[in-house]
Design a protein around this motif. Sequence first.
Motif, PDB file in Angstrom:
ATOM      1  N   ILE A 148       0.841  -1.198   0.000  1.00 48.09           N
ATOM      2  CA  ILE A 148       0.000   0.000   0.000  1.00 48.09           C
ATOM      3  C   ILE A 148       0.877   1.249   0.000  1.00 48.09           C
ATOM      4  O   ILE A 148       0.626   2.202  -0.748  1.00 48.09           O
ATOM      5  CB  ILE A 148      -0.963  -0.014   1.212  1.00 48.09           C
ATOM      6  CG1 ILE A 148      -2.008  -1.119   1.047  1.00 48.09           C
ATOM      7  CG2 ILE A 148      -1.641   1.342   1.384  1.00 48.09           C
ATOM      8  CD1 ILE A 148      -2.827  -1.398   2.304  1.00 48.09           C
ATOM      9  N   THR A 149       1.926   1.229   0.800  1.00 46.25           N
ATOM     10  CA  THR A 149       2.853   2.369   0.872  1.00 46.25           C
ATOM     11  C   THR A 149       3.524   2.616  -0.475  1.00 46.25           C
ATOM     12  O   THR A 149       3.670   3.773  -0.898  1.00 46.25           O
ATOM     13  CB  THR A 149       3.915   2.124   1.963  1.00 46.25           C
ATOM     14  OG1 THR A 149       3.249   1.918   3.210  1.00 46.25           O
ATOM     15  CG2 THR A 149       4.873   3.295   2.080  1.00 46.25           C
ATOM     16  N   LEU A 150       3.901   1.563  -1.164  1.00 45.92           N
ATOM     17  CA  LEU A 150       4.534   1.720  -2.476  1.00 45.92           C
ATOM     18  C   LEU A 150       3.575   2.335  -3.493  1.00 45.92           C
ATOM     19  O   LEU A 150       3.999   3.160  -4.323  1.00 45.92           O
ATOM     20  CB  LEU A 150       5.060   0.379  -2.978  1.00 45.92           C
ATOM     21  CG  LEU A 150       6.260  -0.182  -2.219  1.00 45.92           C
ATOM     22  CD1 LEU A 150       6.567  -1.602  -2.679  1.00 45.92           C
ATOM     23  CD2 LEU A 150       7.472   0.718  -2.363  1.00 45.92           C
ATOM     24  N   VAL A 151       2.310   1.977  -3.435  1.00 42.40           N
ATOM     25  CA  VAL A 151       1.329   2.587  -4.333  1.00 42.40           C
ATOM     26  C   VAL A 151       1.217   4.080  -4.029  1.00 42.40           C
ATOM     27  O   VAL A 151       1.164   4.917  -4.944  1.00 42.40           O
ATOM     28  CB  VAL A 151      -0.050   1.894  -4.226  1.00 42.40           C
ATOM     29  CG1 VAL A 151      -1.088   2.625  -5.048  1.00 42.40           C
ATOM     30  CG2 VAL A 151       0.057   0.444  -4.669  1.00 42.40           C
ATOM     31  N   ILE A 152       1.222   4.436  -2.747  1.00 41.84           N
ATOM     32  CA  ILE A 152       1.165   5.858  -2.363  1.00 41.84           C
ATOM     33  C   ILE A 152       2.371   6.597  -2.924  1.00 41.84           C
ATOM     34  O   ILE A 152       2.229   7.698  -3.480  1.00 41.84           O
ATOM     35  CB  ILE A 152       1.077   6.017  -0.827  1.00 41.84           C
ATOM     36  CG1 ILE A 152      -0.261   5.478  -0.328  1.00 41.84           C
ATOM     37  CG2 ILE A 152       1.265   7.478  -0.415  1.00 41.84           C
ATOM     38  CD1 ILE A 152      -0.364   5.333   1.176  1.00 41.84           C
ATOM     39  N   PHE A 153       3.561   6.014  -2.799  1.00 40.73           N
ATOM     40  CA  PHE A 153       4.756   6.644  -3.365  1.00 40.73           C
ATOM     41  C   PHE A 153       4.621   6.816  -4.879  1.00 40.73           C
ATOM     42  O   PHE A 153       5.052   7.821  -5.444  1.00 40.73           O
ATOM     43  CB  PHE A 153       6.023   5.850  -3.038  1.00 40.73           C
ATOM     44  CG  PHE A 153       6.570   6.108  -1.666  1.00 40.73           C
ATOM     45  CD1 PHE A 153       6.952   7.383  -1.287  1.00 40.73           C
ATOM     46  CD2 PHE A 153       6.707   5.071  -0.760  1.00 40.73           C
ATOM     47  CE1 PHE A 153       7.466   7.629  -0.023  1.00 40.73           C
ATOM     48  CE2 PHE A 153       7.217   5.305   0.508  1.00 40.73           C
ATOM     49  CZ  PHE A 153       7.594   6.584   0.887  1.00 40.73           C
ATOM     50  N   GLY A 154       4.031   5.851  -5.542  1.00 34.98           N
ATOM     51  CA  GLY A 154       3.813   5.957  -6.982  1.00 34.98           C
ATOM     52  C   GLY A 154       2.882   7.108  -7.339  1.00 34.98           C
ATOM     53  O   GLY A 154       3.129   7.856  -8.291  1.00 34.98           O
ATOM     54  N   ILE A 155       1.817   7.257  -6.570  1.00 34.91           N
ATOM     55  CA  ILE A 155       0.867   8.360  -6.808  1.00 34.91           C
ATOM     56  C   ILE A 155       1.566   9.701  -6.613  1.00 34.91           C
ATOM     57  O   ILE A 155       1.456  10.603  -7.442  1.00 34.91           O
ATOM     58  CB  ILE A 155      -0.361   8.239  -5.879  1.00 34.91           C
ATOM     59  CG1 ILE A 155      -1.184   7.002  -6.235  1.00 34.91           C
ATOM     60  CG2 ILE A 155      -1.211   9.493  -5.932  1.00 34.91           C
ATOM     61  CD1 ILE A 155      -2.227   6.644  -5.194  1.00 34.91           C
ATOM     62  N   VAL A 156       2.296   9.827  -5.519  1.00 35.69           N
ATOM     63  CA  VAL A 156       3.013  11.069  -5.236  1.00 35.69           C
ATOM     64  C   VAL A 156       4.050  11.342  -6.324  1.00 35.69           C
ATOM     65  O   VAL A 156       4.194  12.474  -6.805  1.00 35.69           O
ATOM     66  CB  VAL A 156       3.668  11.028  -3.838  1.00 35.69           C
ATOM     67  CG1 VAL A 156       4.595  12.214  -3.619  1.00 35.69           C
ATOM     68  CG2 VAL A 156       2.594  10.995  -2.756  1.00 35.69           C
ATOM     69  N   GLY A 157       4.747  10.293  -6.745  1.00 33.23           N
ATOM     70  CA  GLY A 157       5.740  10.451  -7.816  1.00 33.23           C
ATOM     71  C   GLY A 157       5.135  10.944  -9.101  1.00 33.23           C
ATOM     72  O   GLY A 157       5.694  11.821  -9.777  1.00 33.23           O
ATOM     73  N   LEU A 158       3.956  10.429  -9.462  1.00 32.43           N
ATOM     74  CA  LEU A 158       3.299  10.886 -10.673  1.00 32.43           C
ATOM     75  C   LEU A 158       2.899  12.361 -10.557  1.00 32.43           C
ATOM     76  O   LEU A 158       3.025  13.127 -11.514  1.00 32.43           O
ATOM     77  CB  LEU A 158       2.071  10.039 -10.972  1.00 32.43           C
ATOM     78  CG  LEU A 158       2.366   8.629 -11.482  1.00 32.43           C
ATOM     79  CD1 LEU A 158       1.111   7.793 -11.498  1.00 32.43           C
ATOM     80  CD2 LEU A 158       3.004   8.686 -12.857  1.00 32.43           C
ATOM     81  N   LYS A 159       2.435  12.740  -9.382  1.00 32.75           N
ATOM     82  CA  LYS A 159       2.058  14.148  -9.166  1.00 32.75           C
ATOM     83  C   LYS A 159       3.294  15.056  -9.276  1.00 32.75           C
ATOM     84  O   LYS A 159       3.267  16.108  -9.906  1.00 32.75           O
ATOM     85  CB  LYS A 159       1.377  14.315  -7.809  1.00 32.75           C
ATOM     86  CG  LYS A 159       1.191  15.754  -7.356  1.00 32.75           C
ATOM     87  CD  LYS A 159       0.278  16.543  -8.283  1.00 32.75           C
ATOM     88  CE  LYS A 159       0.005  17.913  -7.742  1.00 32.75           C
ATOM     89  NZ  LYS A 159       0.434  18.988  -8.600  1.00 32.75           N
ATOM     90  N   LEU A 160       4.384  14.637  -8.665  1.00 31.81           N
ATOM     91  CA  LEU A 160       5.597  15.459  -8.661  1.00 31.81           C
ATOM     92  C   LEU A 160       6.237  15.585 -10.031  1.00 31.81           C
ATOM     93  O   LEU A 160       6.905  16.586 -10.315  1.00 31.81           O
ATOM     94  CB  LEU A 160       6.626  14.881  -7.680  1.00 31.81           C
ATOM     95  CG  LEU A 160       6.241  14.971  -6.200  1.00 31.81           C
ATOM     96  CD1 LEU A 160       7.277  14.262  -5.340  1.00 31.81           C
ATOM     97  CD2 LEU A 160       6.051  16.411  -5.756  1.00 31.81           C
ATOM     98  N   THR A 161       6.028  14.602 -10.884  1.00 31.62           N
ATOM     99  CA  THR A 161       6.643  14.660 -12.216  1.00 31.62           C
ATOM    100  C   THR A 161       5.732  15.265 -13.275  1.00 31.62           C
ATOM    101  O   THR A 161       6.157  15.426 -14.419  1.00 31.62           O
ATOM    102  CB  THR A 161       7.075  13.259 -12.680  1.00 31.62           C
ATOM    103  OG1 THR A 161       5.936  12.402 -12.730  1.00 31.62           O
ATOM    104  CG2 THR A 161       8.121  12.672 -11.744  1.00 31.62           C
TER     105      THR A 161
END
Length: 106
Positions: A90-103
């Motif tokens: 679940i944490t890795l999915v959250i990091f993926g979402i944040v990463g997409l937003k930041l990029t």
Amino acid sequence: MAWLILFSAGLIEIVFAVSLKYNQGLTKLWPSLVTMVSALGSFYLLMLAIKTLPLGTAYAVWTGMGAVGVAVLGIVLFKESTDWYRLLSITLVIFGIVGLKLTDTT
């Protein structure tokens, strides 16, 4: 504004998915109505968001939000597993979402 719309679509997607558990195969009126209205609302807001945001980014964030939200609510409401591997995932999915937003450049 598109990110706020997408965030709203993701929240409504969580309502949609959780309502599936309660409507018991569309046999209960009110939960079934919640399912149908939230599905339409979520798709509509996603459609608005992809007018501005890249499709791949928007769809990944939308599905990721839904997945994380439903997984967390599954733990809270339905006593689903909280083993370390599940929580890490679940944490890795959250990091993926944040990463997409930041990029995102829009």
